[in-house]
Write a protein that holds these residues in place. Structure first.
Motif, PDB file in Angstrom:
ATOM      1  N   THR A   8      83.549 -25.725  81.837  1.00 10.32           N
ATOM      2  CA  THR A   8      83.327 -26.471  83.072  1.00 10.32           C
ATOM      3  C   THR A   8      82.513 -25.607  84.020  1.00 10.32           C
ATOM      4  OG1 THR A   8      85.389 -27.705  82.859  1.00 10.32           O
ATOM      5  CG2 THR A   8      84.463 -27.527  85.073  1.00 10.32           C
ATOM      6  N   VAL A  10      81.665 -24.652  87.692  1.00 13.27           N
ATOM      7  CA  VAL A  10      82.198 -24.724  89.051  1.00 13.27           C
ATOM      8  C   VAL A  10      81.139 -24.183  90.001  1.00 13.27           C
ATOM      9  CG1 VAL A  10      84.008 -23.964  90.631  1.00 13.27           C
ATOM     10  CG2 VAL A  10      84.572 -24.497  88.248  1.00 13.27           C
ATOM     11  N   VAL A  37      82.608 -29.213  88.693  1.00 12.12           N
ATOM     12  CA  VAL A  37      83.478 -29.240  89.865  1.00 12.12           C
ATOM     13  C   VAL A  37      82.729 -28.543  90.994  1.00 12.12           C
ATOM     14  CG1 VAL A  37      85.678 -28.504  90.857  1.00 12.12           C
ATOM     15  CG2 VAL A  37      85.562 -29.182  88.444  1.00 12.12           C
ATOM     16  N   ILE A  53      89.227 -20.583  95.682  1.00 10.84           N
ATOM     17  CA  ILE A  53      88.422 -20.941  94.513  1.00 10.84           C
ATOM     18  C   ILE A  53      89.137 -20.522  93.227  1.00 10.84           C
ATOM     19  CG2 ILE A  53      86.248 -20.496  93.297  1.00 10.84           C
ATOM     20  CD1 ILE A  53      86.035 -22.408  95.717  1.00 10.84           C
ATOM     21  N   VAL A  57      90.068 -22.754  89.873  1.00  7.10           N
ATOM     22  CA  VAL A  57      89.670 -22.335  88.525  1.00  7.10           C
ATOM     23  C   VAL A  57      90.875 -22.303  87.588  1.00  7.10           C
ATOM     24  CG1 VAL A  57      88.838 -20.345  87.196  1.00  7.10           C
ATOM     25  CG2 VAL A  57      87.631 -21.060  89.281  1.00  7.10           C
ATOM     26  N   ILE A  60      91.827 -25.591  85.905  1.00 16.97           N
ATOM     27  CA  ILE A  60      90.857 -26.231  85.017  1.00 16.97           C
ATOM     28  C   ILE A  60      91.194 -25.866  83.577  1.00 16.97           C
ATOM     29  CG2 ILE A  60      88.434 -26.301  84.315  1.00 16.97           C
ATOM     30  CD1 ILE A  60      87.707 -25.778  87.248  1.00 16.97           C
ATOM     31  N   VAL A  64      85.424 -21.611  82.075  1.00 16.10           N
ATOM     32  CA  VAL A  64      84.700 -21.926  83.309  1.00 16.10           C
ATOM     33  C   VAL A  64      83.489 -21.007  83.448  1.00 16.10           C
ATOM     34  CG1 VAL A  64      84.828 -21.730  85.846  1.00 16.10           C
ATOM     35  CG2 VAL A  64      86.676 -22.852  84.583  1.00 16.10           C
ATOM     36  N   LEU A  66      81.294 -19.848  86.607  1.00 15.10           N
ATOM     37  CA  LEU A  66      81.272 -19.877  88.071  1.00 15.10           C
ATOM     38  C   LEU A  66      79.849 -19.648  88.559  1.00 15.10           C
ATOM     39  CD1 LEU A  66      84.348 -17.870  89.465  1.00 15.10           C
ATOM     40  CD2 LEU A  66      83.755 -20.250  89.921  1.00 15.10           C
TER      41      LEU A  66
END
Length: 241
Positions: A8, A10, A37, A53, A57, A60, A64, A66
């Motif tokens: 994901t 972010v 996200v 943040i 995270v 999720i 991730v 970032l």
């Protein structure tokens, strides 16, 4: 929820902005089949913002990537120590060393045009008789400093819809530097008048991250979204390998 095969993404916005600064990047990432996200950063303190943040995270499922723009780079430097963060992408951002503050990193280099355009406004602190200090940018100077290559009508909207950054954020020392243990990528906006591009270059080189340069204003996500997406995709592919 089932684990996504791809991490994901972010997206962490910077000071004087909100997640809409990624408006040109988000649909492009979604079109590539990525989960995205884009949270609202409180912009109150580096340590507090990074903790917020990090809490997102942790919730999720799966890995991730970032992505931090500007001040958001400092935020991901700290929040990126979460176990499921597999890569960091800095966009015209601050890559702090552990124990270093924004003010200390910036102080190593000549001021950008931003320094003379800042406005300081007191705000009440709940439960305290003391006040904090909000920092914003003079609206009439915002377009030239932040968004010289962005549509002028959009730049005007951004100028009057700023989200202030509390002055405390400049003073907080980073308690960690996630780039020491996580793969990292950095984008230098070489025509940046908000952060001296040498601040960006220095932080990226110190971290040993792969760096690209784009002839862009500070808001590279709005003026060069495809180039930003390419860099994020590179981080995603590396994490998915």
């Amino acid at each position: 929820m089932s684990r996504s095969p791809k991490p994901t993404v972010v997206l962490v916005h910077g000071a004087f902005a909100d997640a809409s600064s990624f408006a040109q990047v988000i649909p492009r990432l979604i079109a590539r089949g990525l989960d995205v996200v884009a949270p609202a950063v409180p912009n109150r303190s580096l340590i507090g913002d990074a903790a917020y943040i990090a809490s997102i995270v942790r919730q999720i499922p799966g890995d991730v990537i970032l992505v931090g723009h500007s001040y958001g780079g400092a935020v991901i430097t700290v929040a990126g120590t979460e176990d499921n963060v597999k890569g960091l992408v800095y966009l015209a951002g601050y890559a702090l060393e552990k124990g270093e503050s924004l003010g200390e990193l910036q102080g190593r280099f000549p001021d950008s045009d931003l320094a003379a355009a800042l406005v300081y406004t007191p705000f009440p602190i709940e439960g305290s008789s003391e006040t904090g200090t909000d920092v914003t940018v003079q609206p009439d100077k915002f377009p030239a400093i932040f968004a010289a290559d962005v549509d002028s009508r959009l730049a005007e909207v951004l100028a009057v819809s700023q989200r202030p950054l509390a002055a405390q954020a400049f003073a907080d020392a980073a308690p960690a530097a996630a780039w020491k243990t996580k793969p990292s990528w950095g984008l230098v906006a070489s025509s940046d008048h908000t952060i001296n591009p040498d601040v960006e270059r220095y932080g990226y080189q110190r971290a040993g991250m792969k760096t690209v340069e784009v002839d862009s204003s500070h808001l590279v996500m709005l003026s060069h979204p495809e180039r930003v997406v390419e860099l994020i995709e590179e981080a995603v592919q590396a994490a998915s390998a």
